[in-house]
Design a protein around this motif. Structure first.
Motif, PDB file in Angstrom:
ATOM      1  N   GLU A 175       3.067 -10.989  14.050  1.00  9.26           N
ATOM      2  CA  GLU A 175       2.882 -12.434  13.266  1.00  9.26           C
ATOM      3  C   GLU A 175       1.922 -12.306  12.007  1.00  9.26           C
ATOM      4  O   GLU A 175       1.402 -11.279  11.250  1.00  9.26           O
ATOM      5  N   PRO A 176       2.214 -13.596  11.206  1.00 11.91           N
ATOM      6  CA  PRO A 176       2.118 -13.415  10.189  1.00 11.91           C
ATOM      7  C   PRO A 176       0.616 -12.739   9.652  1.00 11.91           C
ATOM      8  O   PRO A 176       0.069 -12.142   8.570  1.00 11.91           O
ATOM      9  N   MET A 177      -0.297 -13.107  10.686  1.00 13.34           N
ATOM     10  CA  MET A 177      -1.985 -12.811  10.192  1.00 13.34           C
ATOM     11  C   MET A 177      -2.279 -11.169  10.195  1.00 13.34           C
ATOM     12  O   MET A 177      -2.879 -10.504   9.168  1.00 13.34           O
ATOM     13  N   GLU A 178      -1.423 -10.533  11.176  1.00 13.02           N
ATOM     14  CA  GLU A 178      -0.557  -9.147  10.841  1.00 13.02           C
ATOM     15  C   GLU A 178      -0.463  -8.649   9.862  1.00 13.02           C
ATOM     16  O   GLU A 178      -1.140  -7.300   9.816  1.00 13.02           O
ATOM     17  N   LEU A 179       0.406  -9.356   9.841  1.00 19.85           N
ATOM     18  CA  LEU A 179       1.078  -8.977   8.383  1.00 19.85           C
ATOM     19  C   LEU A 179       0.409  -9.276   6.992  1.00 19.85           C
ATOM     20  O   LEU A 179      -0.274  -8.476   6.029  1.00 19.85           O
ATOM     21  N   LEU A 180      -0.096 -10.063   7.086  1.00 19.19           N
ATOM     22  CA  LEU A 180      -1.805 -10.360   5.644  1.00 19.19           C
ATOM     23  C   LEU A 180      -2.689  -8.921   5.492  1.00 19.19           C
ATOM     24  O   LEU A 180      -2.879  -8.834   4.624  1.00 19.19           O
ATOM     25  N   GLY A 181      -2.872  -8.269   7.028  1.00 18.75           N
ATOM     26  CA  GLY A 181      -3.675  -7.569   7.048  1.00 18.75           C
ATOM     27  C   GLY A 181      -2.747  -6.290   6.614  1.00 18.75           C
ATOM     28  O   GLY A 181      -3.922  -5.427   5.692  1.00 18.75           O
ATOM     29  N   HIS A 182      -2.238  -6.283   7.026  1.00 19.29           N
ATOM     30  CA  HIS A 182      -0.853  -4.711   6.550  1.00 19.29           C
ATOM     31  C   HIS A 182      -0.966  -4.842   4.635  1.00 19.29           C
ATOM     32  O   HIS A 182      -1.159  -3.776   3.905  1.00 19.29           O
ATOM     33  N   ILE A 183      -0.856  -6.372   4.584  1.00 23.75           N
ATOM     34  CA  ILE A 183      -0.290  -6.246   2.777  1.00 23.75           C
ATOM     35  C   ILE A 183      -1.843  -5.649   2.549  1.00 23.75           C
ATOM     36  O   ILE A 183      -2.257  -5.672   1.032  1.00 23.75           O
ATOM     37  N   ARG A 184      -3.090  -6.953   2.889  1.00 24.03           N
ATOM     38  CA  ARG A 184      -4.276  -6.211   2.557  1.00 24.03           C
ATOM     39  C   ARG A 184      -4.713  -4.464   2.158  1.00 24.03           C
ATOM     40  O   ARG A 184      -5.162  -3.721   0.990  1.00 24.03           O
ATOM     41  N   ILE A 185      -4.238  -4.133   3.030  1.00 22.13           N
ATOM     42  CA  ILE A 185      -3.944  -2.725   2.944  1.00 22.13           C
ATOM     43  C   ILE A 185      -3.427  -1.425   2.052  1.00 22.13           C
ATOM     44  O   ILE A 185      -3.864  -1.549   1.282  1.00 22.13           O
ATOM     45  N   ALA A 186      -2.007  -2.582   1.614  1.00 20.10           N
ATOM     46  CA  ALA A 186      -0.901  -1.850   0.669  1.00 20.10           C
ATOM     47  C   ALA A 186      -1.572  -2.171  -0.551  1.00 20.10           C
ATOM     48  O   ALA A 186      -1.405  -1.032  -0.961  1.00 20.10           O
ATOM     49  N   LEU A 187      -1.990  -2.955  -0.424  1.00 18.16           N
ATOM     50  CA  LEU A 187      -3.290  -3.863  -2.185  1.00 18.16           C
ATOM     51  C   LEU A 187      -4.529  -2.839  -1.491  1.00 18.16           C
ATOM     52  O   LEU A 187      -5.138  -2.900  -3.314  1.00 18.16           O
ATOM     53  N   GLY A 188      -5.147  -2.801  -1.776  1.00 18.82           N
ATOM     54  CA  GLY A 188      -6.410  -2.176  -1.953  1.00 18.82           C
ATOM     55  C   GLY A 188      -6.194  -0.639  -2.036  1.00 18.82           C
ATOM     56  O   GLY A 188      -7.483   0.304  -2.434  1.00 18.82           O
ATOM     57  N   LYS A 189      -4.820  -0.266  -1.619  1.00 18.55           N
ATOM     58  CA  LYS A 189      -4.723   1.767  -2.307  1.00 18.55           C
ATOM     59  C   LYS A 189      -4.772   1.889  -3.675  1.00 18.55           C
ATOM     60  O   LYS A 189      -4.640   3.348  -3.948  1.00 18.55           O
ATOM     61  N   LYS A 190      -4.881   0.604  -4.405  1.00 23.71           N
ATOM     62  CA  LYS A 190      -5.374   0.280  -5.714  1.00 23.71           C
ATOM     63  C   LYS A 190      -6.743   0.619  -6.326  1.00 23.71           C
ATOM     64  O   LYS A 190      -7.105   0.314  -7.344  1.00 23.71           O
ATOM     65  N   GLU A 191      -7.558   0.026  -5.019  1.00 21.86           N
ATOM     66  CA  GLU A 191      -8.867  -0.581  -5.507  1.00 21.86           C
ATOM     67  C   GLU A 191      -9.852   0.840  -5.446  1.00 21.86           C
ATOM     68  O   GLU A 191      -9.345   2.118  -5.249  1.00 21.86           O
ATOM     69  N   LYS A 192     -11.620   0.518  -5.373  1.00 16.43           N
ATOM     70  CA  LYS A 192     -12.095   1.450  -6.238  1.00 16.43           C
ATOM     71  C   LYS A 192     -12.526   2.356  -4.763  1.00 16.43           C
ATOM     72  O   LYS A 192     -13.263   2.976  -5.335  1.00 16.43           O
ATOM     73  N   LEU A 193     -12.821   1.911  -3.573  1.00 14.02           N
ATOM     74  CA  LEU A 193     -12.768   2.839  -2.619  1.00 14.02           C
ATOM     75  C   LEU A 193     -11.415   3.508  -2.114  1.00 14.02           C
ATOM     76  O   LEU A 193     -11.668   3.836  -0.713  1.00 14.02           O
ATOM     77  N   ALA A 194     -10.812   3.493  -2.803  1.00 14.05           N
ATOM     78  CA  ALA A 194      -9.586   4.177  -2.455  1.00 14.05           C
ATOM     79  C   ALA A 194      -9.453   5.952  -2.056  1.00 14.05           C
ATOM     80  O   ALA A 194     -10.362   6.574  -3.057  1.00 14.05           O
ATOM     81  N   GLY A 195      -9.635   5.958  -0.883  1.00 13.61           N
ATOM     82  CA  GLY A 195      -9.805   7.525  -0.223  1.00 13.61           C
ATOM     83  C   GLY A 195     -11.407   8.241   0.111  1.00 13.61           C
ATOM     84  O   GLY A 195     -11.466   9.117   0.135  1.00 13.61           O
ATOM     85  N   LYS A 196     -11.996   7.066  -0.238  1.00 12.64           N
ATOM     86  CA  LYS A 196     -13.282   6.844   0.664  1.00 12.64           C
ATOM     87  C   LYS A 196     -13.264   6.753   1.458  1.00 12.64           C
ATOM     88  O   LYS A 196     -12.642   5.407   2.309  1.00 12.64           O
ATOM     89  N   LYS A 197     -14.290   7.491   2.624  1.00 12.47           N
ATOM     90  CA  LYS A 197     -14.627   6.946   4.124  1.00 12.47           C
ATOM     91  C   LYS A 197     -15.875   5.573   4.415  1.00 12.47           C
ATOM     92  O   LYS A 197     -16.833   6.496   3.964  1.00 12.47           O
ATOM     93  N   VAL A 198     -15.750   4.368   4.884  1.00  9.16           N
ATOM     94  CA  VAL A 198     -16.946   4.156   5.311  1.00  9.16           C
ATOM     95  C   VAL A 198     -17.263   3.381   6.854  1.00  9.16           C
ATOM     96  O   VAL A 198     -15.630   2.846   7.264  1.00  9.16           O
TER      97      VAL A 198
END
Ligand code: C5P
Length: 407
Positions: A175-198
């Motif tokens: 569903e589009p909302m789920e895809l949006l979640g996957h897209i956010r994760i894909a874009l997050g890979k370049k962000e400042k907490l990449a590789g960190k565990k929260v």
């Protein structure tokens, strides 16, 4: 997934959306609309089979931008278009992605604008397969899928359920909302907490009185879920330890379901990470013992004796290993009076890096509403008062501070 309006991870991003010939294109139009509303610049490329289901006009109407088709491959700009689209994009999403397009991508075939763009693209790629169950299960498709995954292509879905053929099976596009979640994760890979565990805790704990009744509180879990989403957007691996809430966890969070303070503490003692955010409203008191059977009215009014529940943060920090297991620890203080004094005392007694103080006497902040008004108190004595804001926005502020402290 946590459905909130603010998606700043998408704002200003350039998304290339490939649309291939599957009936799931109707969901792609919704996806394009949601991405655009979140502030992304969405360029759509339809394959000729995609055009059989829907016209470019549908996408142009929701994105406000020209949608491309194979005509453009042979048009005046053709020599640059297929290269330029894929060079400037932050992410290439193909949704729906048919078995045919998957096969072409796996073998480097570039016979239409979408596949030639995919071959020229330098950005990450996310595909959302959509096809009949038998086609998805076919060894050819499965091998193509493996090939693509080995090359780093991100794959979202497919889900199991009703298929256009009338059959049930694996092949439904997410569903589009789920895809949006996957897209956010894909874009997050370049962000400042990449590789960190929260690790985030959320919701109000439930302390059993008997098999039917519990002592709980008004926490909705919204601030915690927003924090989990903000940490995912920042690229972190997120574990969400949650009590039962009415919310759907954000896509990509590893969810641990708990009820009582003891469950939450036990779950937390199994975790290790860069940051712990205790957004849960954990009980301070609990019944000394829960009755084995339902307390009956005919037996008179029960006397429920309470005892102190374990203080999760104190236990984690006090075990001496707190700082080693969680480099940054953040707490919340929900108070109805003497907010800053109480919060500052908690900051020290719980050994936190910072605490978010929350005035629950206000009607526009705190429990169950969408907004919050927080004051952040730091261990170094500094403080920051945030204006009334959306809980997602407040979550992003908290995540920014965690990223700064982890630097
Ligand atoms: O002092 P108080 O318990 O109200 O402090 C609130 C903070 O402590 C919150 O971050 C909450 O999640 C956490 N807490 C805890 N264990 C408890 C109760 C609250 O860690 N039993």
């Amino acid at each position: 997934m946590y459905n909130h309006s603010r998606m700043s991870i998408l704002s200003g991003k350039h998304i290339l959306l490939g649309v291939t010939g599957s009936i799931a294109v109707y969901k792609a139009a919704d996806l394009a609309s949601k991405l655009t509303q979140a502030g992304a610049k969405v360029d759509v490329i339809l394959t000729s089979a995609g055009e059989k289901f829907v016209t470019p006009l549908t996408f142009q109407s929701v994105t406000g931008r020209r949608a491309f088709t194979d005509k453009d491959l042979w048009g005046d700009e053709a020599h640059v278009l297929h290269v330029s689209l894929g060079k400037t994009a932050d992410l290439l999403v193909i949704a729906p992605c048919t078995a045919d397009t998957m096969a072409k991508l796996a073998h480097g075939i570039a016979d239409n604008l979408l596949t030639v763009t995919a071959l020229a693209a330098t950005c990450p790629m996310l595909i959302a397969p959509a096809m009949d169950g038998g086609m998805f299960d076919h060894p050819a498709t499965q091998e193509n899928l493996k090939t693509l995954q080995t090359r780093g292509v991100l794959v979202a879905g497919p889900a199991s359920g009703h298929l256009a053929s009338g059959l049930k099976g694996v092949g439904r596009m997410l569903e589009p909302m789920e895809l949006l979640g996957h897209i956010r994760i894909a874009l997050g890979k370049k962000e400042k907490l990449a590789g960190k565990k929260v690790i985030v805790t959320a919701g109000g704990t439930q302390e059993a009185i008997d098999p039917v009744r519990v002592i709980t509180n008004h926490s909705s879990g919204r601030q915690g879920y927003a924090l989990a989403q903000a940490a995912l957007d920042a690229g972190a691996d997120v574990t969400l330890i949650t009590t039962p809430t009415a919310l759907t966890p954000p896509v990509g969070a590893e969810v641990v379901n708990v009820k009582s303070v003891q469950d939450m503490l036990d779950a937390l003692l199994k975790e290790k990470g860069d940051a712990l955010i205790m957004a849960a409203a954990a009980a301070d008191f609990r019944p000394k013992s829960a009755a084995k059977d339902k307390l009956k009215k005919r037996d008179g009014i029960p006397q429920i004796q309470l005892e102190a529940a374990p203080d999760i943060l104190k236990t984690v920090a006090g075990s001496g290993s707190g700082k080693r297991r969680f480099k940054v620890m953040v707490g919340f203080a929900a108070e109805s009076r003497d907010l800053l004094e109480n919060a500052s005392e908690k900051l020290k007694s719980k050994g936190l890096d910072f605490i978010a103080a929350n005035d629950i006497s206000a009607t526009d902040a705190g429990f169950a509403v969408e907004t919050n008004r927080l004051t952040l108190l730091f261990a170094d004595g500094t403080q920051e008062t945030l204006p009334l804001m959306n809980k997602s926005e407040a979550a992003e502020k908290i995540i920014e501070h965690i990223a700064r402290l982890l630097e």
